[in-house]
Scaffold this motif. Structure first.
Motif, PDB file in Angstrom:
ATOM      1  N   SER A   1       1.169  -1.030  -0.364  1.00 17.42           N
ATOM      2  CA  SER A   1      -0.145  -0.022  -0.079  1.00 17.42           C
ATOM      3  C   SER A   1       0.755   1.234  -0.162  1.00 17.42           C
ATOM      4  N   GLU A   2       2.350   1.375   0.047  1.00 19.12           N
ATOM      5  CA  GLU A   2       3.073   2.578  -0.418  1.00 19.12           C
ATOM      6  C   GLU A   2       2.689   3.250  -1.330  1.00 19.12           C
ATOM      7  N   THR A   3       2.829   4.447  -0.810  1.00 23.50           N
ATOM      8  CA  THR A   3       2.303   5.137  -2.344  1.00 23.50           C
ATOM      9  C   THR A   3       3.666   6.809  -2.891  1.00 23.50           C
ATOM     10  N   ILE A   4       3.677   6.917  -3.841  1.00 26.78           N
ATOM     11  CA  ILE A   4       4.199   8.025  -3.403  1.00 26.78           C
ATOM     12  C   ILE A   4       4.067   9.708  -3.847  1.00 26.78           C
ATOM     13  N   THR A   5       4.635  10.362  -4.608  1.00 26.27           N
ATOM     14  CA  THR A   5       4.312  12.206  -4.664  1.00 26.27           C
ATOM     15  C   THR A   5       4.145  12.000  -6.464  1.00 26.27           C
ATOM     16  N   TYR A   6       3.448  12.633  -7.083  1.00 24.83           N
ATOM     17  CA  TYR A   6       3.864  12.666  -8.137  1.00 24.83           C
ATOM     18  C   TYR A   6       3.683  14.097  -8.564  1.00 24.83           C
ATOM     19  N   GLU A   7       3.739  15.111  -9.402  1.00 25.88           N
ATOM     20  CA  GLU A   7       4.158  15.807  -9.466  1.00 25.88           C
ATOM     21  C   GLU A   7       3.598  16.496 -10.680  1.00 25.88           C
ATOM     22  N   SER A   8       2.380  16.548 -10.984  1.00 26.71           N
ATOM     23  CA  SER A   8       1.111  17.054 -11.781  1.00 26.71           C
ATOM     24  C   SER A   8       1.174  18.389 -11.901  1.00 26.71           C
ATOM     25  N   GLU A   9       0.366  18.786 -12.941  1.00 29.69           N
ATOM     26  CA  GLU A   9       0.361  19.763 -13.987  1.00 29.69           C
ATOM     27  C   GLU A   9      -0.430  20.528 -12.383  1.00 29.69           C
ATOM     28  N   ASN A  10      -1.050  20.071 -11.634  1.00 28.39           N
ATOM     29  CA  ASN A  10      -1.499  20.713 -10.634  1.00 28.39           C
ATOM     30  C   ASN A  10      -1.266  20.798  -9.272  1.00 28.39           C
ATOM     31  N   GLY A  11       0.215  20.474  -9.599  1.00 23.53           N
ATOM     32  CA  GLY A  11       0.546  20.455  -7.681  1.00 23.53           C
ATOM     33  C   GLY A  11       1.184  18.796  -7.001  1.00 23.53           C
TER      34      GLY A  11
ATOM     35  N   GLU B   1     -18.665   2.529  -7.380  1.00 25.42           N
ATOM     36  CA  GLU B   1     -18.468   0.362  -6.919  1.00 25.42           C
ATOM     37  C   GLU B   1     -17.546   0.058  -7.669  1.00 25.42           C
ATOM     38  N   LEU B   2     -16.918   0.676  -8.994  1.00 25.29           N
ATOM     39  CA  LEU B   2     -15.090  -0.235  -9.315  1.00 25.29           C
ATOM     40  C   LEU B   2     -14.779  -0.247  -8.220  1.00 25.29           C
ATOM     41  N   ASP B   3     -14.734   0.416  -7.239  1.00 22.61           N
ATOM     42  CA  ASP B   3     -13.233   0.657  -5.800  1.00 22.61           C
ATOM     43  C   ASP B   3     -11.979   1.137  -6.708  1.00 22.61           C
ATOM     44  N   PRO B   4     -11.869   2.297  -6.898  1.00 23.61           N
ATOM     45  CA  PRO B   4     -10.709   2.885  -7.738  1.00 23.61           C
ATOM     46  C   PRO B   4      -9.751   3.203  -7.543  1.00 23.61           C
ATOM     47  N   ASP B   5      -7.960   2.614  -7.591  1.00 24.45           N
ATOM     48  CA  ASP B   5      -6.793   3.107  -6.409  1.00 24.45           C
ATOM     49  C   ASP B   5      -6.466   4.437  -7.156  1.00 24.45           C
ATOM     50  N   LEU B   6      -6.973   4.846  -8.189  1.00 24.71           N
ATOM     51  CA  LEU B   6      -6.353   6.062  -8.585  1.00 24.71           C
ATOM     52  C   LEU B   6      -7.327   5.845 -10.107  1.00 24.71           C
ATOM     53  N   ILE B   7      -7.187   7.579 -10.581  1.00 27.71           N
ATOM     54  CA  ILE B   7      -7.957   8.040 -11.357  1.00 27.71           C
ATOM     55  C   ILE B   7      -6.976   9.171 -12.592  1.00 27.71           C
ATOM     56  N   ILE B   8      -7.603   8.679 -13.048  1.00 25.68           N
ATOM     57  CA  ILE B   8      -6.774   9.644 -14.902  1.00 25.68           C
ATOM     58  C   ILE B   8      -7.459  10.463 -15.722  1.00 25.68           C
TER      59      ILE B   8
ATOM     60  N   GLU C   1      -0.501  12.117  -3.912  1.00 26.76           N
ATOM     61  CA  GLU C   1      -0.116  11.733  -3.845  1.00 26.76           C
ATOM     62  C   GLU C   1      -0.778   9.981  -3.660  1.00 26.76           C
ATOM     63  N   VAL C   2       0.181   9.175  -4.882  1.00 27.71           N
ATOM     64  CA  VAL C   2      -1.081   8.473  -5.337  1.00 27.71           C
ATOM     65  C   VAL C   2      -0.233   6.778  -4.953  1.00 27.71           C
ATOM     66  N   PRO C   3      -0.839   5.827  -5.607  1.00 27.12           N
ATOM     67  CA  PRO C   3      -0.142   3.934  -4.738  1.00 27.12           C
ATOM     68  C   PRO C   3       0.701   3.924  -5.808  1.00 27.12           C
ATOM     69  N   ALA C   4       2.031   3.032  -5.670  1.00 25.71           N
ATOM     70  CA  ALA C   4       3.522   3.259  -5.642  1.00 25.71           C
ATOM     71  C   ALA C   4       3.315   2.391  -6.812  1.00 25.71           C
ATOM     72  N   ASP C   5       1.791   1.569  -7.110  1.00 26.75           N
ATOM     73  CA  ASP C   5       1.949   0.501  -6.880  1.00 26.75           C
ATOM     74  C   ASP C   5      -0.453  -0.380  -7.804  1.00 26.75           C
ATOM     75  N   PRO C   6      -0.380   1.183  -8.505  1.00 23.71           N
ATOM     76  CA  PRO C   6      -1.730   1.005  -8.364  1.00 23.71           C
ATOM     77  C   PRO C   6      -2.352  -0.222  -8.929  1.00 23.71           C
ATOM     78  N   GLN C   7      -4.145  -0.800  -8.928  1.00 22.22           N
ATOM     79  CA  GLN C   7      -4.474  -2.060  -8.913  1.00 22.22           C
ATOM     80  C   GLN C   7      -5.742  -1.526  -9.186  1.00 22.22           C
ATOM     81  N   ARG C   8      -6.013  -0.755  -9.344  1.00 18.25           N
ATOM     82  CA  ARG C   8      -7.696  -0.470  -9.890  1.00 18.25           C
ATOM     83  C   ARG C   8      -7.593   0.700 -10.434  1.00 18.25           C
ATOM     84  N   VAL C   9      -6.894   0.834 -11.864  1.00 17.79           N
ATOM     85  CA  VAL C   9      -7.185   2.075 -11.870  1.00 17.79           C
ATOM     86  C   VAL C   9      -8.280   2.575 -13.400  1.00 17.79           C
ATOM     87  N   VAL C  10      -9.004   3.426 -12.989  1.00 16.60           N
ATOM     88  CA  VAL C  10      -9.652   4.644 -13.777  1.00 16.60           C
ATOM     89  C   VAL C  10      -9.239   5.777 -14.598  1.00 16.60           C
TER      90      VAL C  10
END
Length: 307
Positions: free
Chosen positions: A39-49, A108-115, A52-61
């Motif tokens: 469940s580790e996370t990493i910090t991604y520097e997005s265009e909005n700042g 319902e999809l229980d995502p761990d990351l949304i793009i 904190e996102v999953p280091a190993d995402p398993q359920r992406v929307v």
């Protein structure tokens, strides 16, 4: 003496019990450590700042555009937009079709990351479901975009390796194609959509990135004047011949109106008369992710170099 011996035995039992508990706790600690790793996370520097996102995402929307990038990096996807869902090149069996307004379905999809894109709705509400990262379409060139998604998914090295390999393969194919069709030959890419005809510049998918940016094939001057900067240009059938070069790529959806191809105006275009027209399924050409690009590259090599 008996009491002393009994006390000693009780003491031994307590010590053994404590040791056992310590051992169990150690095992439990290892387990929690494993859970923490998962469940580790990493910090991604997005265009909005930073996000904190999953280091190993398993359920992406993926709510728009980037499904192919995620799939190409072997990251599990549980929900995609309608355009991605209808792409026959993507492996999306069991993946739900969703929009930025289907909040209950996404929950319902229980995502761990949304793009998604920076223009999508309900971003604040989506953030309550999972970490959300958005990109502004066209802000990055198509290869840098893939690299950024690689960083987001903690797979930057894999993304960069594909980019390096792709550029090498596409450049080599471009040299072979130019050797066959001539250094000065021009190529045009058009598409029919909603009863309109469009001609494309060098960065609006449909294979344009490969043809113009990587293969360095030539764009007709008329296309360069009208479509290069905005990415695409709407035109009528009557003026289409002015935009068509020595070779023509027609991106066509089977269910869309394509009667323009049956007209004398179209049939009399030199590229058509000379057999230098290649028709593609627009559903397979809409995007510019690695899955689509690899398919496009193979198609162009077969079309231009095939006997």
């Amino acid at each position: 003496m008996k009491k002393l011996r009994l006390s000693f035995l009780l003491l031994v039992a307590l010590v053994l019990s404590a040791c056992g508990a310590t051992a169990d706790q150690g095992t439990s600690g290892d387990s929690s450590s494993d859970t923490k790793t998962e469940s580790e996370t990493i910090t991604y520097e997005s265009e909005n700042g930073p996000v904190e996102v999953p280091a190993d995402p398993q359920r992406v929307v993926v709510l728009s555009t980037f499904a192919g990038n995620v799939l190409a990096l072997d990251v599990p996807v549980v929900g995609v937009d309608s355009w991605s869902k209808m792409n026959p090149r993507y492996e999306l069996e069991g993946v739900e079709e969703v929009t930025d307004e289907n909040l209950e379905k996404i929950i319902e999809l229980d995502p761990d990351l949304i793009i998604g894109l920076s223009t999508m709705k309900n971003v604040d509400k989506l953030k309550e479901i999972a970490p959300v990262v958005t990109f502004t379409y066209g802000k990055l060139d198509y290869l840098t975009q893939h690299l950024e998604i690689g960083k987001l998914l903690n797979k930057e090295e894999e993304a960069q390796n594909w980019i390096d390999d792709f550029k090498e393969r596409a450049a080599a194919a471009g040299e072979d194609i130019k050797a066959k069709i001539g250094e000065d030959a021009t190529v045009t890419v058009i598409e029919n959509f909603d009863k309109e005809l469009y001609v494309f510049g060098d960065n609006w998918a449909r294979g344009t990135e490969i043809l113009y940016q990587e293969m360095k094939l030539n764009m007709p001057e008329k296309v360069k004047e009208t479509a290069l900067e905005p990415g695409y240009y709407t035109l009528s059938l009557e003026v289409l011949p002015e935009f068509v070069g020595d070779y023509l790529i027609v991106s066509k959806a089977e269910e869309k109106e394509s009667s323009f191809m049956e007209t004398e105006t179209f049939k009399n275009i030199p590229a058509v008369k000379n057999g230098n027209t290649y028709v593609v399924d627009s559903k397979e050409f809409y995007f510019n992710d690695p899955i689509t690009l690899d398919f496009q590259l193979e198609f162009f090599m077969d079309s231009f170099l095939g006997e």
